[in-house]
Design a protein around this motif. Structure first.
Motif, mmCIF file in Angstrom:
data_model
loop_
_atom_site.group_PDB
_atom_site.id
_atom_site.type_symbol
_atom_site.label_atom_id
_atom_site.label_comp_id
_atom_site.label_asym_id
_atom_site.label_seq_id
_atom_site.Cartn_x
_atom_site.Cartn_y
_atom_site.Cartn_z
ATOM 1 N N PHE A 32 28.434 77.918 31.639
ATOM 2 C CA PHE A 32 27.696 78.358 31.351
ATOM 3 C C PHE A 32 26.616 78.092 31.385
ATOM 4 O O PHE A 32 25.388 78.529 31.985
ATOM 5 N N TRP A 33 26.338 77.422 33.195
ATOM 6 C CA TRP A 33 25.328 77.502 33.877
ATOM 7 C C TRP A 33 25.706 77.244 35.388
ATOM 8 O O TRP A 33 26.544 76.411 35.629
ATOM 9 N N VAL A 34 24.238 77.370 35.921
ATOM 10 C CA VAL A 34 24.561 77.292 37.065
ATOM 11 C C VAL A 34 22.923 76.700 37.890
ATOM 12 O O VAL A 34 22.451 77.015 38.002
ATOM 13 N N LYS A 47 24.565 80.931 32.357
ATOM 14 C CA LYS A 47 25.281 82.460 32.521
ATOM 15 C C LYS A 47 26.444 82.412 32.084
ATOM 16 O O LYS A 47 26.148 81.784 31.292
ATOM 17 N N ASN A 48 26.276 83.596 32.352
ATOM 18 C CA ASN A 48 27.922 83.790 31.917
ATOM 19 C C ASN A 48 29.232 83.430 32.193
ATOM 20 O O ASN A 48 29.119 83.273 33.390
ATOM 21 N N PRO A 49 29.803 82.842 31.208
ATOM 22 C CA PRO A 49 31.118 82.013 31.521
ATOM 23 C C PRO A 49 32.063 82.534 32.501
ATOM 24 O O PRO A 49 32.210 82.480 33.113
ATOM 25 N N LEU A 50 32.161 84.019 32.234
ATOM 26 C CA LEU A 50 33.073 85.152 33.772
ATOM 27 C C LEU A 50 32.798 84.667 34.140
ATOM 28 O O LEU A 50 32.629 85.847 35.329
ATOM 29 N N VAL A 51 31.210 85.556 34.691
ATOM 30 C CA VAL A 51 30.525 85.953 35.848
ATOM 31 C C VAL A 51 30.996 84.818 37.074
ATOM 32 O O VAL A 51 30.762 83.123 36.775
ATOM 33 N N ARG A 52 31.099 85.000 38.217
ATOM 34 C CA ARG A 52 31.541 84.268 39.365
ATOM 35 C C ARG A 52 29.995 83.865 40.339
ATOM 36 O O ARG A 52 29.250 85.476 40.617
#
Length: 255
Positions: free
Chosen positions: A34-36, A64-69
């Motif tokens: 959920f974060w970066v 962030k969206n957990p599905l977003v790389r």
């Protein structure tokens, strides 16, 4: 009666502790999606199910969206060197650029290109070129433009007094081609020009002869100016004496 050792781990307790550790790892792994954190000198490119999104993440903490790389890309100043010396350039083997001059003579050039990735165009670079953009765009453009520019100069100019002009021409053409691709050129360093030994000796002798000729012209010009100065000085003295002689009257002489 059997005595129970409190220090002895019961199999069920071991299994329970192991399961707890696994659960904690899973929870932490899921939570971290959920974060970066984007480091200094980096930008983050977002993609969802293989589709690159037109939005970059600057350095810092982001949810962030957990599905977003998130793919991190370097935006610091980088260099790409192509060198005659083995192990000095981007590739381990000797990697100088061989080009033909205006006279059709072959020269080997050592060059370093300083550049950085434009953060606002990082997603475009990643989408169009991938992470290996040095090999797919920077290297081919360097080789192509150096050969194009070198063909406009005589070998003596590249080897001596116009080397910086050659580097500036290369830099200008590289900027024209790389800026639209999201890569900002900072500087082109033409570090070394390698000529065949006999040609290098010939050019050195010619340059030395030109320097001697220029020195002789300087000395000659200096002597000519000194002679002109003395002539003007002599004329001034003569004119002054003439004026004095004309102003001397008989009465002045009697007095």
């Amino acid at each position: 009666m059997e005595t129970i050792n409190p220090n002895k781990f019961h199999p069920k307790r071991v299994a329970w502790m192991f399961s707890l550790v696994i659960l904690i790892i899973i929870v932490l792994s899921f939570a971290s999606s959920f974060w970066v954190v984007i480091g200094a000198g980096e930008t983050g490119v977002k993609s969802l199910f293989g589709k690159v999104m037109d939005e970059e993440l600057s350095s810092g903490f982001h949810l962030k969206n957990p599905l977003v790389r998130i793919t991190k890309m370097n935006i610091r100043t980088s260099e790409y060197t192509m060198s005659i010396a083995q192990g000095e350039g981007k590739r381990y083997s000797a990697d100088a650029i061989t080009a033909l001059t205006k006279e059709g003579l072959s020269v080997d050039l050592d060059i370093t290109v300083l550049y950085h990735l434009l953060e606002e165009k990082a997603s475009d670079v990643y989408r169009d070129l991938g992470l290996d953009y040095e090999e797919s765009i920077i290297r081919p453009q360097i080789r192509s433009i150096i050969r194009e520019v070198t063909a406009n100069y005589n070998v003596k100019d590249i080897y001596s007094d116009k080397r910086q002009e050659v580097a500036s021409d290369i830099e200008g053409k590289l900027k024209e081609r790389m800026d639209p691709r999201g890569i900002a050129l900072e500087e082109v360093l033409l570090r070394h020009v390698e000529l065949p030994a006999n040609l290098a000796d010939s050019i050195q002798q010619k340059l030395q002869a030109e320097q001697e000729s220029e020195r002789y012209d300087f000395v000659l010009e200096k002597e000519q100016k000194e002679a002109e100065r003395k002539r003007i000085e002599a004329e001034g003295q003569r004119d002054a004496q003439k004026i004095i002689n004309e102003s001397l009257t008989d009465r002045y002489l009697e007095y």
